[in-house]
Design a protein around this motif. Structure first.
Motif, PDB file in Angstrom:
ATOM      1  N   GLY A   1      20.277  18.502 -20.870  1.00 21.28           N
ATOM      2  CA  GLY A   1      20.483  17.723 -19.564  1.00 21.28           C
ATOM      3  C   GLY A   1      21.251  18.291 -18.345  1.00 21.28           C
ATOM      4  N   GLY A   2      21.416  17.654 -17.362  1.00 21.38           N
ATOM      5  CA  GLY A   2      22.064  18.348 -16.181  1.00 21.38           C
ATOM      6  C   GLY A   2      23.455  18.602 -16.233  1.00 21.38           C
TER       7      GLY A   2
ATOM      8  N   LEU B   1      23.416   7.868 -17.272  1.00 21.73           N
ATOM      9  CA  LEU B   1      23.558   8.235 -18.491  1.00 21.73           C
ATOM     10  C   LEU B   1      24.664   8.887 -18.622  1.00 21.73           C
ATOM     11  N   ARG B   2      25.437   8.810 -20.000  1.00 23.12           N
ATOM     12  CA  ARG B   2      26.901   9.376 -20.360  1.00 23.12           C
ATOM     13  C   ARG B   2      26.724  10.902 -20.663  1.00 23.12           C
ATOM     14  N   GLU B   3      27.865  11.549 -20.096  1.00 24.51           N
ATOM     15  CA  GLU B   3      28.174  13.091 -20.195  1.00 24.51           C
ATOM     16  C   GLU B   3      26.805  13.720 -19.565  1.00 24.51           C
ATOM     17  N   GLY B   4      26.689  15.014 -20.160  1.00 27.90           N
ATOM     18  CA  GLY B   4      25.453  15.936 -19.617  1.00 27.90           C
ATOM     19  C   GLY B   4      25.175  17.097 -20.781  1.00 27.90           C
TER      20      GLY B   4
ATOM     21  N   GLY C   1      23.106  11.714 -21.716  1.00 25.27           N
ATOM     22  CA  GLY C   1      22.971  12.731 -20.379  1.00 25.27           C
ATOM     23  C   GLY C   1      22.567  14.178 -20.675  1.00 25.27           C
ATOM     24  N   GLY C   2      23.072  14.657 -22.168  1.00 14.89           N
ATOM     25  CA  GLY C   2      22.950  16.003 -22.589  1.00 14.89           C
ATOM     26  C   GLY C   2      21.635  16.026 -23.182  1.00 14.89           C
ATOM     27  N   ILE C   3      20.825  15.065 -23.522  1.00 13.84           N
ATOM     28  CA  ILE C   3      19.624  15.368 -24.045  1.00 13.84           C
ATOM     29  C   ILE C   3      18.298  14.702 -23.534  1.00 13.84           C
ATOM     30  N   ARG C   4      18.628  13.551 -22.969  1.00 11.67           N
ATOM     31  CA  ARG C   4      17.278  12.770 -22.309  1.00 11.67           C
ATOM     32  C   ARG C   4      16.910  13.837 -20.953  1.00 11.67           C
ATOM     33  N   GLU C   5      15.359  13.883 -20.934  1.00  8.78           N
ATOM     34  CA  GLU C   5      14.925  14.814 -20.177  1.00  8.78           C
ATOM     35  C   GLU C   5      13.664  14.080 -19.296  1.00  8.78           C
ATOM     36  N   PRO C   6      13.454  14.684 -18.021  1.00  8.79           N
ATOM     37  CA  PRO C   6      12.155  14.305 -17.332  1.00  8.79           C
ATOM     38  C   PRO C   6      10.898  14.789 -18.018  1.00  8.79           C
ATOM     39  N   LEU C   7       9.983  14.127 -18.216  1.00 12.56           N
ATOM     40  CA  LEU C   7       8.676  14.690 -18.751  1.00 12.56           C
ATOM     41  C   LEU C   7       7.676  14.093 -18.139  1.00 12.56           C
ATOM     42  N   LEU C   8       6.852  14.920 -17.548  1.00 15.63           N
ATOM     43  CA  LEU C   8       5.368  14.527 -16.928  1.00 15.63           C
ATOM     44  C   LEU C   8       4.581  15.205 -17.557  1.00 15.63           C
ATOM     45  N   VAL C   9       3.138  14.576 -17.808  1.00 15.44           N
ATOM     46  CA  VAL C   9       2.199  15.134 -18.178  1.00 15.44           C
ATOM     47  C   VAL C   9       0.946  14.807 -17.587  1.00 15.44           C
ATOM     48  N   ARG C  10       0.131  15.663 -16.939  1.00 14.15           N
ATOM     49  CA  ARG C  10      -0.961  15.536 -16.172  1.00 14.15           C
ATOM     50  C   ARG C  10      -2.280  16.051 -16.799  1.00 14.15           C
TER      51      ARG C  10
END
Length: 454
Positions: A268-269, A290-293, A300-309
């Motif tokens: 996370g950020g 999101l909570r924390e980072g 906030g510490g573990i959820r990520e952007p994920l893009l797949v093409r």
């Protein structure tokens, strides 16, 4: 399913879930990544395997849980407990050991050409990428961060493969992309796997003056404490610009259709001050709702952007809320390449590419350490909408319903004691099955004080 697609896996460093326009950020401009999202799958509930870089990167490249590879803290970051730390945390491996197969090694079965460019942070010497199945290694070693994002980037002469072809004023994100584009161009007529790992937007928070000035004008006020910091915003846009350069090159070389492009981050950020020597312009960002980072097992510490093409297979934009995690990439790419190897720590995401669903499963994050960002030893477990967190210092549990409370603001332990017990049993069973190491009482503990790592 098309055979042997090219694979490009792009991993940013410390980029948060909320840092992209396609995830709701209305200040940082990321048109190329937003376009990538519009041409493939954007995952809303994608996770890193850990809230810190080395463990999540080990999982990305092996498909194994951080517990399995015994890297549950960032390498070089786990110290003996100080007198103000209540718990003694377990030791970790200081490299990704050779017994664990990487994606690059596995893809050799189908004669893939392989390249690693950028941040490795999983050991030096015989543990570097060029000894882990990658034909080409550019700038990947033990380092967790550069000395500067401007030339010469690292200690003079430390990474000649980028320093010898760079000059005063060059920016690291651009230079790594130059190398990536050169590799793609050379391998356009073969089948390749390229892992491009930007060191950005990790500290030190440094960006090009022109982009910083753009965001200074956009914000309209001189207060640099506002988040996201304008220097950080400029770093993220530099990533976006360079991803755009790669996507454009795929178009020019006419290899877009059967090239899988994966874009994600390692944790996370960064929402707190970190690394005193590089503390200028930090904390650089927040994580929205999101909570924390970074350094915490909250979202906030573990959820990520994920893009797949993958145009030949994913032929329309999709939004997918399936909980997925970094160690799923190995099984996914093995199925894509028609290789029979699988790990038991992850699943293949290919059914989601085809519009199908995955079987419901529990996801586990294990951080038995004090993180440099202030996180304390804890384990988190998510199943469906429910998330349970166990804090080891005070043996406390927290329960959240993420569908109703994404910000993890309302602890439901008193309202749902039966759900607590149900999830606790499953969490404990996974920890036991994986032989997880747990923190223990610190015999030298002298009082509460500041519980951050030494």
């Amino acid at each position: 399913m098309p055979e042997n697609p090219n694979i490009i896996m792009i991993v940013a460093d410390d980029l948060g879930w909320y840092d992209l326009g396609c995830y709701g950020n209305d200040f940082i401009e990321t048109p190329n990544l937003d376009k990538l999202a519009s041409e493939g799958i954007r995952f809303t509930d994608a996770y890193a395997a850990a809230p810190l870089c080395s463990p999540s990167r080990a999982s990305l490249i092996t498909g194994l849980h951080p517990i399995t590879v015994n890297i549950t803290e960032h390498i070089h970051g786990n110290h003996p407990a100080g007198p103000n730390q209540k718990l003694q945390t377990p030791p970790i491996a200081q490299q990704l050991n050779l017994e664990f197969e990487t994606i690059a090694e596995a893809l050799k079965e189908k004669k893939y050409h392989t390249a690693f460019i950028g941040k490795w942070h999983l050991g030096g010497g015989k543990f570097k990428p060029d000894n882990r199945g990658f034909d080409l290694n550019i700038a990947g070693a033990w380092n967790g961060l550069p000395q500067s994002f401007f030339y010469p980037f690292f200690a003079k002469g430390e990474k000649p493969e980028i320093q010898d072809s760079s000059k005063e004023g060059d920016y690291l994100t651009d230079v790594l992309t130059n190398q990536a584009i050169d590799y793609i161009t050379k391998k356009k007529d073969s089948t390749f796997f390229m892992s491009l790992n930007y060191y950005s937007p990790h500290v030190p928070i440094e960006a090009k003056d022109s982009l910083v000035e753009k965001y200074r004008k956009k914000r309209g006020v001189a207060d640099e404490s506002l988040l996201p910091n304008i220097h950080y915003a400029a770093m993220v846009e530099s990533i976006d610009i360079n991803v755009g350069r790669i996507l454009k090159k795929l178009d020019e070389l006419e290899i877009k259709e059967n090239t899988i492009v994966i874009f994600t981050s390692d944790n996370g950020g960064l929402s707190v001050r970190e690394v005193p020597a590089f503390a200028k312009h930090t904390p650089p960002t927040d994580n929205g709702m999101l909570r924390e980072g970074k350094g915490y097992v909250y979202e906030g510490g573990i959820r990520e952007p994920l893009l797949v093409r993958w145009p030949l297979v994913i032929n329309e934009a999709k939004l997918d809320s399936t909980p997925v995690v970094g160690q799923d990439f190995f099984n996914t790419l093995m199925e894509v390449a028609s290789i029979g190897k699988r790990t038991s720590d992850g699943v293949s995401l290919v059914p989601l590419f085809n519009g199908d669903t995955l079987q419901n499963r529990g996801l586990l994050w294990h951080l038995p350490h004090y993180s440099p960002q202030g996180g304390k030893p804890s384990t988190a477990y998510r199943e469906g909408d429910w998330k349970l967190i166990h804090h080891y210092e005070d043996k406390r549990y927290e329960l959240f319903n993420l569908r109703k409370d994404l910000s993890e603001s309302y602890d439901l332990t008193k309202e749902y004691p039966e759900k607590i017990e149900e999830l606790k049993k499953k969490m404990d069973a996974m920890l036991l099955e994986m032989n997880a190491k747990l923190p223990e009482p610190n015999p030298n503990y002298q009082g509460d004080g500041n519980s951050r790592s030494n």
